[in-house]
Write an enzyme that holds these catalytic residues in place. Structure first.
Site, PDB file in Angstrom:
ATOM      1  CG  HIS A 206       6.142  11.792  -9.197  1.00 54.14           C
ATOM      2  ND1 HIS A 206       6.424  13.131  -9.358  1.00 54.14           N
ATOM      3  CD2 HIS A 206       4.902  11.597  -9.520  1.00 54.14           C
ATOM      4  CE1 HIS A 206       5.367  13.543  -9.939  1.00 54.14           C
ATOM      5  NE2 HIS A 206       4.465  12.742  -9.920  1.00 54.14           N
TER       6      HIS A 206
HETATM    7  C1  UD1 Z   1      -0.382  10.508  -9.389  1.00 54.03           C
HETATM    8  C2  UD1 Z   1      -0.747  10.947 -10.744  1.00 54.03           C
HETATM    9  C3  UD1 Z   1       0.402  12.209 -11.225  1.00 54.03           C
HETATM   10  C4  UD1 Z   1       0.754  12.870  -9.942  1.00 54.03           C
HETATM   11  C5  UD1 Z   1       1.143  12.391  -8.602  1.00 54.03           C
HETATM   12  C6  UD1 Z   1       1.439  13.149  -7.514  1.00 54.03           C
HETATM   13  C7  UD1 Z   1      -2.052   9.769 -12.436  1.00 54.03           C
HETATM   14  C8  UD1 Z   1      -2.064   9.226 -13.680  1.00 54.03           C
HETATM   15  N1  UD1 Z   1      -1.015  10.393 -11.793  1.00 54.03           N
HETATM   16  O1  UD1 Z   1       0.814   9.751  -9.701  1.00 54.03           O
HETATM   17  O2  UD1 Z   1      -0.059  12.900 -12.266  1.00 54.03           O
HETATM   18  O3  UD1 Z   1       1.778  13.858 -10.440  1.00 54.03           O
HETATM   19  O4  UD1 Z   1       0.110  11.687  -8.564  1.00 54.03           O
HETATM   20  O5  UD1 Z   1       1.773  12.460  -6.484  1.00 54.03           O
HETATM   21  O6  UD1 Z   1      -3.081  10.038 -11.741  1.00 54.03           O
HETATM   22  N2  UD1 Z   1       1.314   4.867  -3.640  1.00 54.03           N
HETATM   23  C9  UD1 Z   1       1.638   4.707  -2.254  1.00 54.03           C
HETATM   24  N3  UD1 Z   1       0.654   5.435  -1.585  1.00 54.03           N
HETATM   25  C10 UD1 Z   1      -0.183   6.504  -1.839  1.00 54.03           C
HETATM   26  C11 UD1 Z   1      -0.288   6.385  -3.301  1.00 54.03           C
HETATM   27  C12 UD1 Z   1       0.347   5.854  -4.222  1.00 54.03           C
HETATM   28  O7  UD1 Z   1       2.261   3.988  -1.489  1.00 54.03           O
HETATM   29  O8  UD1 Z   1      -1.117   7.059  -0.951  1.00 54.03           O
HETATM   30  C13 UD1 Z   1       2.118   4.141  -4.553  1.00 54.03           C
HETATM   31  C14 UD1 Z   1       1.563   2.767  -4.821  1.00 54.03           C
HETATM   32  O9  UD1 Z   1       2.568   1.983  -5.127  1.00 54.03           O
HETATM   33  C15 UD1 Z   1       1.085   3.201  -6.161  1.00 54.03           C
HETATM   34  C16 UD1 Z   1       1.833   4.194  -6.797  1.00 54.03           C
HETATM   35  O10 UD1 Z   1       2.544   5.085  -5.683  1.00 54.03           O
HETATM   36  O11 UD1 Z   1       0.892   2.244  -7.170  1.00 54.03           O
HETATM   37  C17 UD1 Z   1       1.545   5.142  -7.823  1.00 54.03           C
HETATM   38  O12 UD1 Z   1       0.266   5.744  -7.221  1.00 54.03           O
HETATM   39  P1  UD1 Z   1      -1.024   6.528  -8.354  1.00 54.03           P
HETATM   40  O13 UD1 Z   1      -1.837   7.155  -7.501  1.00 54.03           O
HETATM   41  O14 UD1 Z   1      -1.086   5.183  -9.446  1.00 54.03           O
HETATM   42  O15 UD1 Z   1       0.003   7.402  -9.349  1.00 54.03           O
HETATM   43  P2  UD1 Z   1       1.249   8.536  -8.847  1.00 54.03           P
HETATM   44  O16 UD1 Z   1       2.445   7.949  -9.351  1.00 54.03           O
HETATM   45  O17 UD1 Z   1       1.040   9.112  -7.399  1.00 54.03           O
END
Ligand code: UD1
Length: 369
Positions: A206
């Site tokens: 991811h």
């Molecule tokens: C975050 C953490 C990362 C961790 C990961 C574990 C940061 C910078 N990154 O990354 O260190 O390893 O979590 O999972 O904080 N999304 C959904 N549903 C959710 C959450 C996210 O669909 O419940 C999608 C959305 O499109 C979102 C994308 O995932 O924009 C990224 O989510 P985000 O919280 O920004 O970072 P992660 O990639 O999940």
């Protein structure tokens, strides 16, 4: 003493659960509230973990959701400031390295509130990783730095942090793993999916550096599909990765059959389900941080598809191989492991299930002064 415990994203929940449990042993001394920033909000990325880990529901949810880094960080800060002003805590506890960790640290410190960072001092030295920026900003501000190993202590000391702030307590994520190991054995997913113990691999992928570029993601999926012809791979997919694979037209690498065939994609799994799979896996392939540590404790070989790791102890003592994201190197390492060239790992010091207890004892001793 009033404490606000902060969680935001999936890898935070299993770190906070044992801390809450350890605090519950001191109801007279500690009044604690659980704050969820809402960085992760999907049922499978958040709520299911509270059930699996037996955690109390959050007392406060900031419901910030997704956004760009600046948007997400800013929203958390604005909402968390209101909570701090209302609740007036003596201490805020943050874990890990996600945006919620850094945002809540900055907010609390600017209000003159003490902050403790659990899992402090990890460094990848890769400023292209948003987590590295979060780690640096958090550690430089915190009053209590709780570390998992000697590398972390050395990193903090080299950055000029005073020894008195650093407490080597062990690994709270491993506290949770050891507490749930027996329960995870009973989950039965391996049988239900027709898998054989030690007859499959698990995969997580991811990181933006691996999934946001079509050439990198395509190359990795090709190598993984290749490995999966020899050993089925179970891939609980992160929402970001699913979105990117669809956008780049790469979903054809995913098997359309069942769990025993090829590179098989499933929704994100709950904590117990995924631990159950990893305990039974012959091999784990990942770009995550925590999984490098969990496989070291489980004694399962782990291939980490990153150029660096903030957890070098898992390579030095554990079962982790750091191979980067070059598909040829991933394949070569998998072949070596499948041909029986297995690492003999050992578990790092103080990864013994008692880290949270040590943290709470330090806080009771030092906050009382
Ligand atoms: C975050 C953490 C990362 C961790 C990961 C574990 C940061 C910078 N990154 O990354 O260190 O390893 O979590 O999972 O904080 N999304 C959904 N549903 C959710 C959450 C996210 O669909 O419940 C999608 C959305 O499109 C979102 C994308 O995932 O924009 C990224 O989510 P985000 O919280 O920004 O970072 P992660 O990639 O999940």
């Amino acid at each position: 003493m009033k404490i606000l415990n902060i969680v935001g994203a999936r890898p935070n929940f299993m770190k906070m659960a044992p801390i809450i449990e350890a605090m519950n042993a001191y109801p007279e001394q500690i009044n604690h509230l659980l704050v969820h920033t809402g960085q992760h909000y999907d049922e499978k990325m958040s709520s299911s973990f509270f059930v699996d880990l037996g955690m109390p529901r959050p007392d406060i949810n900031l419901e910030v959701g997704s956004g760009s880094h600046a948007e997400q960080t800013a929203k958390i800060m604005v909402e968390f400031e209101k909570v701090c002003l209302r609740e007036k805590p003596d201490l805020v506890i943050v874990v890990g390295d996600v945006n919620s960790t850094m945002a809540c640290t900055i907010t609390a410190k600017k209000l003159g509130i003490q902050v403790a960072h659990v899992e402090a001092g990890l460094r990848s030295r890769d400023m292209g990783m948003p987590e590295e920026i979060n780690r640096l900003c958090t550690d430089v501000l915190c009053d209590f730095l709780f570390t998992t190993d000697h590398f972390a202590d050395e990193n903090l000391l080299a950055e000029g942090v005073g020894q008195e702030k650093i407490h080597f307590v062990g690994n709270v994520m491993i506290d949770t793993l050891l507490r749930h190991r027996e329960k995870a054995k009973e989950v039965g997913l391996v049988d239900r999916w027709g898998l054989k113990p030690k007859g499959f691999a698990t995969l997580t992928l991811h990181r933006p550096s691996n999934v946001d570029d079509p050439v990198v993601l395509g190359g990795l999926l090709e190598a993984l599909a290749d490995i999966s012809r020899q050993l089925p791979i179970i891939f609980p997919i992160h929402p970001r990765t699913r979105k990117m694979a669809e956008q780049f037209g790469l979903s054809h690498f995913f098997s359309s059959g069942d769990a025993v065939s090829g590179l098989w994609v499933t929704e994100p799994l709950g904590y117990l389900e995924f631990l159950h799979l990893n305990m039974n896996a012959r091999l784990v392939l990942t770009d995550s941080g925590g999984l490098q540590e969990e496989t070291t404790v489980l004694g399962v070989p782990c291939i980490t598809m990153r150029n660096n790791t903030e957890r070098p102890i898992t390579c030095e003592l554990g079962t982790n191989f750091l191979v980067g994201n070059d598909p040829a190197r991933v394949l070569e390492c998998a072949r070596k492991i499948l041909s029986g060239d297995l690492p003999q790992g050992r578990v790092p010091d103080r990864w013994d299930g008692r880290a949270a207890e040590r943290i709470v004892r330090v806080l009771l001793d030092e906050m009382a002064c």
